[in-house]
Design an enzyme around this catalytic site. Structure first.
Site, mmCIF file in Angstrom:
data_model
loop_
_atom_site.group_PDB
_atom_site.id
_atom_site.type_symbol
_atom_site.label_atom_id
_atom_site.label_comp_id
_atom_site.label_asym_id
_atom_site.label_seq_id
_atom_site.Cartn_x
_atom_site.Cartn_y
_atom_site.Cartn_z
ATOM 1 N N LEU A 93 -24.524 -14.818 3.215
ATOM 2 C CA LEU A 93 -24.163 -13.968 2.319
ATOM 3 C C LEU A 93 -22.576 -13.649 2.741
ATOM 4 C CD1 LEU A 93 -25.112 -12.852 -0.164
ATOM 5 C CD2 LEU A 93 -25.677 -10.806 0.724
ATOM 6 N N ASP A 94 -21.442 -12.965 2.209
ATOM 7 C CA ASP A 94 -20.934 -13.020 2.667
ATOM 8 C C ASP A 94 -20.700 -11.064 2.990
ATOM 9 O OD1 ASP A 94 -19.980 -15.122 1.694
ATOM 10 O OD2 ASP A 94 -18.535 -14.627 -0.283
ATOM 11 N N LYS A 95 -19.471 -11.262 3.934
ATOM 12 C CA LYS A 95 -19.736 -10.219 4.753
ATOM 13 C C LYS A 95 -19.754 -8.740 3.481
ATOM 14 C CE LYS A 95 -16.971 -7.258 7.911
ATOM 15 N NZ LYS A 95 -15.862 -7.835 9.288
ATOM 16 N N HIS A 101 -17.866 -19.243 -1.080
ATOM 17 C CA HIS A 101 -17.052 -17.570 -2.329
ATOM 18 C C HIS A 101 -16.712 -18.129 -3.809
ATOM 19 C CE1 HIS A 101 -14.006 -16.765 1.513
ATOM 20 N NE2 HIS A 101 -16.231 -16.164 1.312
#
Length: 273
Positions: A56-58, A165
């Protein structure tokens, strides 16, 4: 007192947390200065090793699954690869999106490869498919650019592929950038939300995951994470109800995704940068 993560589900094999925005899943060369990681925080909180099943992206908040042993993580990772995990996100985007639809547009990793100094390793664009549904809309009496007002949508997003993304890039391609996205977003709208609502984060949330328990065949789990409570003033200002479902429900295991992306070719939105 050590930082405590919000645990939604825990048994002998897996643990699911509600990751806050701004927290990396694990150490990464993309942010060498970072010293806080979900993996280490959760390990210390539980007093045992944990193994991430996905990423999961930051800047994205929401549901994140770990195995409590390597076999559990491996089985979960296989479900993700085989598209047997149903993923739902919510986001606030600029403009009025259609009521529902799909973005079927291949994504290239050219930008990431160049940033890493390896442009000779660029792969051909990979097929990518996202379904969306508009949940709510608002028009704010705030001029921006050549427009006398500013429009925004709360949308539900369902990725059927797992490109890097993907949701942020697909929203950019459709000209409905996610608010707070400093990489793929629209700076003018990001600034408006900072000035008007003191928003300092990406407004993208992993709100639902459905998958089969890796060691209990036929037992499906539906995990729901609420929109963070600190965003309640923002949702009230926009006139929207904040999604507040939080917890776990037992369900039938989700069927593998049968929705296929088109063959790799330029889409109506053009190629990804």
């Amino acid at each position: 007192m050590n930082e405590q993560l919000d645990i939604l589900y825990l048994d002998d094999d897996i643990v699911v947390i509600d990751k806050p925005s701004g927290l990396l899943v694990h150490r990464s060369p993309i942010d060498r200065r970072e010293r806080r990681f979900a993996l280490q925080l959760l390990r210390d909180q539980l007093g045992q090793r944990v193994y991430p099943a996905h990423r999961l992206d930051k800047p994205t908040s929401g549901l994140l699954v770990f195995g409590l042993h390597s076999d559990a993580a491996s089985r979960l990772q296989q479900q993700f690869r085989e598209r047997r995990v149903s993923k739902t996100y919510h986001a606030i985007v600029r403009g009025y999106l259609d009521e529902s639809g799909r973005i079927d547009s291949p994504l290239s990793d050219k930008r990431e490869a160049i940033e890493k100094g390896g442009s000779d390793q660029v792969r051909p664009p990979q097929s990518a498919l996202t379904e969306f549904r508009t949940v709510d809309r608002v028009e704010l009496p705030i001029p921006l650019g050549r427009y006398s007002s500013s429009r925004y949508s709360l949308v539900e997003l369902k990725p059927h592929t797992g490109r890097k993304h993907q949701l942020r890039r697909h929203m950019k391609q459709s000209a409905h950038h996610i608010i707070g996205d400093t990489r793929y977003g629209d700076g003018k709208h990001n600034q408006l939300f900072r000035d008007q609502f003191d928003n300092q984060r990406l407004l993208l949330f992993a709100t639902r995951l459905c998958f089969e328990h890796p060691f209990d065949e036929g037992r499906g789990l539906q995990l729901d994470a609420r929109i963070p409570v600190e965003l309640q003033p923002l949702f009230e200002a926009l006139g929207w109800s904040r999604l507040d479902r939080h917890g776990v429900t037992e369900i039938a295991p989700p069927e593998p995704s049968r929705v296929e992306a088109s063959a790799v070719q330029p889409s109506e939105f053009g190629n990804s940068p």
